[in-house]
Every structure is written in C-alpha cells, then in structure tokens.
Design a protein around this motif. Structure first.
Motif, PDB file in Angstrom:
ATOM      1  N   ARG A   1       0.829  -1.207   0.000  1.00  0.00           N
ATOM      2  CA  ARG A   1       0.000   0.000   0.000  1.00  0.00           C
ATOM      3  C   ARG A   1       0.862   1.255   0.000  1.00  0.00           C
ATOM      4  O   ARG A   1       0.529   2.259  -0.644  1.00  0.00           O
TER       5      ARG A   1
ATOM      6  N   GLY B   1     -15.841   2.322  -7.543  1.00  0.00           N
ATOM      7  CA  GLY B   1     -14.409   2.069  -7.426  1.00  0.00           C
ATOM      8  C   GLY B   1     -13.893   2.320  -6.033  1.00  0.00           C
ATOM      9  O   GLY B   1     -13.053   1.570  -5.520  1.00  0.00           O
ATOM     10  N   PHE B   2     -14.389   3.367  -5.388  1.00  0.00           N
ATOM     11  CA  PHE B   2     -13.967   3.706  -4.032  1.00  0.00           C
ATOM     12  C   PHE B   2     -14.315   2.592  -3.055  1.00  0.00           C
ATOM     13  O   PHE B   2     -13.461   2.087  -2.323  1.00  0.00           O
TER      14      PHE B   2
ATOM     15  N   GLY C   1     -12.597  -0.759  -3.963  1.00  0.00           N
ATOM     16  CA  GLY C   1     -11.168  -0.719  -3.645  1.00  0.00           C
ATOM     17  C   GLY C   1     -10.891  -0.884  -2.170  1.00  0.00           C
ATOM     18  O   GLY C   1      -9.993  -1.640  -1.769  1.00  0.00           O
TER      19      GLY C   1
ATOM     20  N   THR D   1     -11.592  -4.462  -1.023  1.00  0.00           N
ATOM     21  CA  THR D   1     -10.701  -5.472  -1.591  1.00  0.00           C
ATOM     22  C   THR D   1      -9.260  -5.338  -1.100  1.00  0.00           C
ATOM     23  O   THR D   1      -8.648  -6.322  -0.675  1.00  0.00           O
ATOM     24  N   VAL D   2      -8.714  -4.142  -1.155  1.00  0.00           N
ATOM     25  CA  VAL D   2      -7.282  -3.963  -0.841  1.00  0.00           C
ATOM     26  C   VAL D   2      -7.043  -3.039   0.344  1.00  0.00           C
ATOM     27  O   VAL D   2      -5.900  -2.683   0.624  1.00  0.00           O
TER      28      VAL D   2
ATOM     29  N   GLY E   1      -7.196   1.347  -1.413  1.00  0.00           N
ATOM     30  CA  GLY E   1      -8.274   1.263  -2.391  1.00  0.00           C
ATOM     31  C   GLY E   1      -8.954   2.585  -2.663  1.00  0.00           C
ATOM     32  O   GLY E   1      -9.636   2.738  -3.683  1.00  0.00           O
TER      33      GLY E   1
ATOM     34  N   VAL F   1      -6.645   3.281  -5.596  1.00  0.00           N
ATOM     35  CA  VAL F   1      -6.554   2.236  -6.616  1.00  0.00           C
ATOM     36  C   VAL F   1      -7.914   1.928  -7.228  1.00  0.00           C
ATOM     37  O   VAL F   1      -8.028   1.730  -8.446  1.00  0.00           O
ATOM     38  N   GLY F   2      -8.964   1.895  -6.411  1.00  0.00           N
ATOM     39  CA  GLY F   2     -10.288   1.549  -6.911  1.00  0.00           C
ATOM     40  C   GLY F   2     -10.771   2.476  -8.017  1.00  0.00           C
ATOM     41  O   GLY F   2     -11.042   2.027  -9.141  1.00  0.00           O
TER      42      GLY F   2
ATOM     43  N   VAL G   1      -8.537   2.166 -11.223  1.00  0.00           N
ATOM     44  CA  VAL G   1      -8.784   0.977 -12.043  1.00  0.00           C
ATOM     45  C   VAL G   1     -10.055   1.153 -12.865  1.00  0.00           C
ATOM     46  O   VAL G   1     -10.096   0.824 -14.062  1.00  0.00           O
TER      47      VAL G   1
END
Length: 342
Positions: A29, A291-292, A295, A298-299, A303, A306-307, A310
């Motif tokens: 991260r 995405g928020f 993310g 998931t991570v 996220g 990243v969310g 992506v």
C-alpha cells in the motif's frame, strides 16, 4: 529476433512485478501510494528543473511536498483521536440509557445503553490501536519518502521499459492510459484535497459556533469524510444531530442539521469542487463511488486511490475499443449509400 526479445522482456517484467507484489505485500500500500503521489508531483519537479534548479534539488523539494502532505493528511486525525478520546467518551456517555418514544397514543422505550457501551469500547480500542501503530506508521512514512524521491529522480525508467516492450504501432495505448491516469490521480489528490481542506475550515467554524466540545476533531473527521464520494461529511452531521436529540439538545440538533448539511456538506462541493472541475478525470460520481467502495473492501485503505483509478482505466480501454470498432466500420461506407447495387 527483436520481437522475441521484447516478448521475453515483457514476460520477465510481468513475472518480476508479480513476485515483487508478493514479497512486498506488507508495504504494498505504501509503494502504490508513493507511485501515485510521484505521478502527481512530477510537474512540480519539472517546473523547478525548467527554472534552472538541479534535478536533485528539484526532487528534494517535490519529495518534501509529498512528505508534508502525507503528514498533514494522517497526523491530525490520529493525534486528535488519541488526545481527544476522553472528550468523545464523555460525549457518548451523556446519552441516556433509555429513550422514550411516543406517537399517536403509542408509547415505548428504546434501550440505548448497549450501543453506548459498544461505542465507548470502540473509541478506546481505536485510541490504543493508533498509539501502538505509531512506530509502524513512522517507518512506512520513511519508506514512502525514499520511494517518492527515487521515482522522481528517475521518472523515465518505467516509461522507457514500457515503450521498449510495446511495439511502436501500439505506443498510443500506453500514452492514453498515461493521460487518463494523470487526470484521475489529479482528480483524487488535488480536487479531493482542496475540497477536504475547505470542508475542515467550514466545519470548524460551524461546530465551534454551535458549542461542540472538540470542534477541531470534528472538523478533521469532516475533512476526511469528504474523501468518501456521495456520502461525505453528511454522515457526521446526521450522527451529531441524532446524538443531540437523544441528549435533549433539540435546538442544537436542528442547527447542526441545517448548517451542517448546507455549509459543511453542500458548499465545498458546490463552490470548491465546481471551480476545480477541470482537474477531474472523465468518470461519473456513481462509478467513482463503485471504485472507491470496491477498492477499500478489496485492498484496504489504498483502495481509496486504486479503486477509482482501475475503474477509470477500464473506461479508457472501453473508449479505445469503441473507437477502433467505429474506425473499422465507418458510417456511410460501401453498402450503406442506398444506391442499387452498391
């Protein structure tokens, strides 16, 4: 021979990247955060270089901006949560154990005590977790700083590797993905950070004027919640209003509900976000929210970045595919003219 070598290097790059992700899982991260921050700060580094500043000094200045930004983003919230935990516990403890409810001749009571006890326990656990995690956070901040400096010092290394592996006729694909990544990251960092800062200032004024015991802590929480799309600081406002109703502070509950929803939740979005709309990437609020949330679930915390990134890159690839389909089957081509025998 050249094509085979490129394929081999491309395969090796993907394999080593996957291996690095496994080996560096505990700091992944931090690595992702550092890469995205360096991406955003590259124009700052270039600005100093173009004005005659040495590359090393320019990288130091840009890295200093990243260090200060990361510290200002995390430190106030953690410090306030730890130092003001007693104020939060005292505020929660003032909520009555039983709340009577009457409507249309119907009367009942709702027991609040278990929820109050759970909230107090959670606040204590968060404060202890913050204190115990401090050394790890400091170490991650050091790693983050070194990574940002290293990436800014040699920014062309990754680009050279990508363009060296990808055939020349496909260079437009990484270029478009690069532009989309820059737009999205600027949207997340610049736009969200500016909106969060404005939210903090307005929230502090509102909470201080209404007489809350820890206006700085509440303002920090409101600023952090601004990073959550759609919902934002309205969650805090509604929670405070509900707590005031349970405490019998009906007037303040109405005040925080009205002023909070208008000044704290609406004004930053309507004024700051609108004026900086040019920084945003081409992604709708709904997809940004997907995405928020995806993310984070998931991570984890990374996220947040990243969310949405992506999702944004996925939309860019879909756009490229649709453009290729349009170019392959143009409107008005052979057979579409309407002429007999065409």
């Amino acid at each position: 021979m050249v094509l085979k070598r490129r394929r081999l290097l491309g395969t090796l790059l993907v394999a080593l990247a996957a291996l690095a992700a496994v080996v560096l899982a505990e700091v992944l991260r931090t690595v992702v955060f550092a890469v995205t921050v360096a991406y955003v700060l590259y124009p700052v580094r270039q600005l100093f270089v173009e004005r005659g500043v040495s590359r090393r000094i320019a990288c130091v200045v840009a890295t200093g901006v990243a260090f200060a930004g990361a510290t200002l983003l995390v430190a106030p919230l953690l410090y306030s949560l730890y130092r003001r935990r007693s104020d939060l516990i005292d505020l929660v403890g003032r909520i009555p154990d039983v709340v009577p409810i009457s409507a249309g001749g119907f009367e009942t009571t709702v027991e609040i005590a278990p929820f109050v006890a759970a909230a107090e326990t959670w606040i204590r656990q968060v404060a202890l977790a913050v204190a115990s995690a401090a050394p790890v956070l400091v170490l991650e901040l050091v790693v983050f700083t070194f990574l940002v400096y290293g990436i800014l010092y040699r920014p062309g290394a990754v680009g050279a590797a990508v363009f060296g592996v990808v055939p020349a006729e496909y260079h437009d694909i990484p270029e478009r993905l690069h532009r989309r990544t820059r737009e999205t990251l600027y949207s997340i960092y610049v736009l969200q950070a500016a909106t969060a800062a404005g939210t903090f200032a307005l929230a502090f004024a509102v909470f201080w004027a209404l007489g809350y015991g820890s206006p700085v802590l509440l303002a920090v929480i409101a600023g952090v919640l601004q990073f959550i799309p759609v919902v934002g600081p309205s969650v805090l406002v509604v929670t405070l209003a509900t707590g005031d109703v349970l405490l019998g502070e009906t007037g303040r509950a109405i005040g925080v509900l009205v002023l909070g929803l208008v000044v704290v939740s609406f004004v930053p979005d309507a004024v700051i976000r609108t004026r900086l709309a040019g920084w945003t990437g081409k992604i709708s609020p709904g997809l940004y929210f997907v995405g928020f949330v995806g993310g984070i679930l998931t991570v984890g915390a990374v996220g947040i970045i990243v969310g949405p990134l992506v999702v944004s890159l996925l939309l860019e690839v879909i756009d490229m595919l649709s453009e290729d389909d349009t170019a392959a089957d143009p409107v008005g081509g052979p057979g579409d003219s309407g002429e007999p025998g065409a």
